[in-house]
Design a protein around this motif. Structure first.
Motif, PDB file in Angstrom:
ATOM      1  N   TYR A  19      39.363   4.298  -9.920  1.00 44.94           N
ATOM      2  CA  TYR A  19      38.257   3.769 -10.715  1.00 44.94           C
ATOM      3  C   TYR A  19      36.995   3.865  -9.868  1.00 44.94           C
ATOM      4  O   TYR A  19      36.994   3.420  -8.711  1.00 44.94           O
ATOM      5  CB  TYR A  19      38.469   2.291 -11.039  1.00 44.94           C
ATOM      6  N   VAL A  20      35.920   4.408 -10.434  1.00 41.80           N
ATOM      7  CA  VAL A  20      34.639   4.475  -9.732  1.00 41.80           C
ATOM      8  C   VAL A  20      33.521   4.110 -10.706  1.00 41.80           C
ATOM      9  O   VAL A  20      33.661   4.284 -11.918  1.00 41.80           O
ATOM     10  CB  VAL A  20      34.362   5.865  -9.113  1.00 41.80           C
ATOM     11  N   ASP A  21      32.425   3.616 -10.152  1.00 36.90           N
ATOM     12  CA  ASP A  21      31.234   3.351 -10.955  1.00 36.90           C
ATOM     13  C   ASP A  21      30.701   4.699 -11.444  1.00 36.90           C
ATOM     14  O   ASP A  21      30.520   5.624 -10.639  1.00 36.90           O
ATOM     15  CB  ASP A  21      30.190   2.642 -10.089  1.00 36.90           C
ATOM     16  N   ALA A  55      45.710  -2.501 -18.150  1.00 30.14           N
ATOM     17  CA  ALA A  55      47.168  -2.369 -18.204  1.00 30.14           C
ATOM     18  C   ALA A  55      47.864  -2.900 -16.950  1.00 30.14           C
ATOM     19  O   ALA A  55      48.790  -3.701 -17.049  1.00 30.14           O
ATOM     20  CB  ALA A  55      47.563  -0.921 -18.454  1.00 30.14           C
ATOM     21  N   ARG A  56      47.449  -2.453 -15.771  1.00 27.12           N
ATOM     22  CA  ARG A  56      48.165  -2.846 -14.555  1.00 27.12           C
ATOM     23  C   ARG A  56      47.245  -3.314 -13.445  1.00 27.12           C
ATOM     24  O   ARG A  56      47.610  -3.274 -12.268  1.00 27.12           O
ATOM     25  CB  ARG A  56      49.017  -1.684 -14.056  1.00 27.12           C
ATOM     26  N   ALA A  57      46.057  -3.742 -13.805  1.00 26.30           N
ATOM     27  CA  ALA A  57      45.118  -4.212 -12.783  1.00 26.30           C
ATOM     28  C   ALA A  57      44.349  -5.398 -13.334  1.00 26.30           C
ATOM     29  O   ALA A  57      44.168  -5.527 -14.540  1.00 26.30           O
ATOM     30  CB  ALA A  57      44.163  -3.085 -12.404  1.00 26.30           C
ATOM     31  N   SER A  58      43.898  -6.233 -12.438  1.00 21.62           N
ATOM     32  CA  SER A  58      43.039  -7.352 -12.807  1.00 21.62           C
ATOM     33  C   SER A  58      41.604  -6.837 -12.869  1.00 21.62           C
ATOM     34  O   SER A  58      41.117  -6.223 -11.908  1.00 21.62           O
ATOM     35  CB  SER A  58      43.161  -8.445 -11.747  1.00 21.62           C
ATOM     36  N   ALA A  59      40.924  -7.083 -13.965  1.00 14.92           N
ATOM     37  CA  ALA A  59      39.534  -6.633 -14.099  1.00 14.92           C
ATOM     38  C   ALA A  59      38.672  -7.239 -12.995  1.00 14.92           C
ATOM     39  O   ALA A  59      37.796  -6.566 -12.448  1.00 14.92           O
ATOM     40  CB  ALA A  59      38.990  -6.998 -15.472  1.00 14.92           C
ATOM     41  N   ASP A  60      38.922  -8.502 -12.637  1.00 14.52           N
ATOM     42  CA  ASP A  60      38.167  -9.133 -11.557  1.00 14.52           C
ATOM     43  C   ASP A  60      38.347  -8.380 -10.244  1.00 14.52           C
ATOM     44  O   ASP A  60      37.393  -8.156  -9.506  1.00 14.52           O
ATOM     45  CB  ASP A  60      38.592 -10.594 -11.368  1.00 14.52           C
ATOM     46  N   MET A  75      47.644   1.958  -7.606  1.00 12.84           N
ATOM     47  CA  MET A  75      48.853   2.625  -7.130  1.00 12.84           C
ATOM     48  C   MET A  75      49.915   2.650  -8.230  1.00 12.84           C
ATOM     49  O   MET A  75      49.892   1.820  -9.135  1.00 12.84           O
ATOM     50  CB  MET A  75      49.402   1.888  -5.906  1.00 12.84           C
ATOM     51  N   PRO A  76      50.864   3.586  -8.113  1.00 10.52           N
ATOM     52  CA  PRO A  76      51.971   3.624  -9.085  1.00 10.52           C
ATOM     53  C   PRO A  76      52.793   2.340  -8.998  1.00 10.52           C
ATOM     54  O   PRO A  76      52.803   1.663  -7.960  1.00 10.52           O
ATOM     55  CB  PRO A  76      52.809   4.813  -8.623  1.00 10.52           C
ATOM     56  N   PRO A  77      53.473   1.980 -10.077  1.00 10.22           N
ATOM     57  CA  PRO A  77      54.314   0.777 -10.024  1.00 10.22           C
ATOM     58  C   PRO A  77      55.436   0.952  -9.000  1.00 10.22           C
ATOM     59  O   PRO A  77      55.888   2.063  -8.741  1.00 10.22           O
ATOM     60  CB  PRO A  77      54.876   0.659 -11.445  1.00 10.22           C
ATOM     61  N   VAL A  78      55.850  -0.178  -8.439  1.00  5.56           N
ATOM     62  CA  VAL A  78      56.923  -0.164  -7.442  1.00  5.56           C
ATOM     63  C   VAL A  78      58.253   0.082  -8.140  1.00  5.56           C
ATOM     64  O   VAL A  78      58.554  -0.519  -9.172  1.00  5.56           O
ATOM     65  CB  VAL A  78      56.929  -1.498  -6.672  1.00  5.56           C
ATOM     66  N   ALA A  79      59.072   0.959  -7.546  1.00  5.02           N
ATOM     67  CA  ALA A  79      60.290   1.421  -8.205  1.00  5.02           C
ATOM     68  C   ALA A  79      61.505   0.501  -8.054  1.00  5.02           C
ATOM     69  O   ALA A  79      62.301   0.389  -8.967  1.00  5.02           O
ATOM     70  CB  ALA A  79      60.651   2.813  -7.689  1.00  5.02           C
TER      71      ALA A  79
END
Length: 95
Positions: A19-21, A55-60, A75-79
């Motif tokens: 994610y980048v500005d 989906a998998r991150a906190s917006a904050d 990062m990818p989810p932990v397996a």
């Protein structure tokens, strides 16, 4: 705080996103990270606000990392459970 983000996927690692500005692009992303990430492939552009559900991150957390570092690496989810424990320990060390 709200930021219009460009989100890129990694061609090298499945389910890894950057994610980048939108205004800065990848200018603040370290070169060595970009080498490991691979040539960023644009996925989408979205407005990220503290209230936004991701989906998998906190917006904050995303907004904080964008402000401080200029990027957020998802990062990818932990397996498996062993990797989950390592990820948990690592996240505690970063605080």
């Amino acid at each position: 705080m709200k930021v219009v983000c460009d989100i890129y996927r990694s061609p090298n690692k499945e389910e890894m996103y950057l994610y980048v500005d939108k205004r800065e692009g990848t200018a603040r992303v370290p070169e060595n990270l970009l080498e490991l990430f691979g040539s960023p492939q644009h996925l989408t552009t979205m407005l990220v606000t503290p209230e936004r559900k991701l989906a998998r991150a906190s917006a904050d957390k995303v907004l904080q990392e964008l402000r401080v570092r200029g990027y957020y690496l998802q990062m990818p989810p932990v397996a498996d459970s062993e990797m989950s424990e390592i990820a948990l320990k690592n996240s505690k060390l970063q605080r």
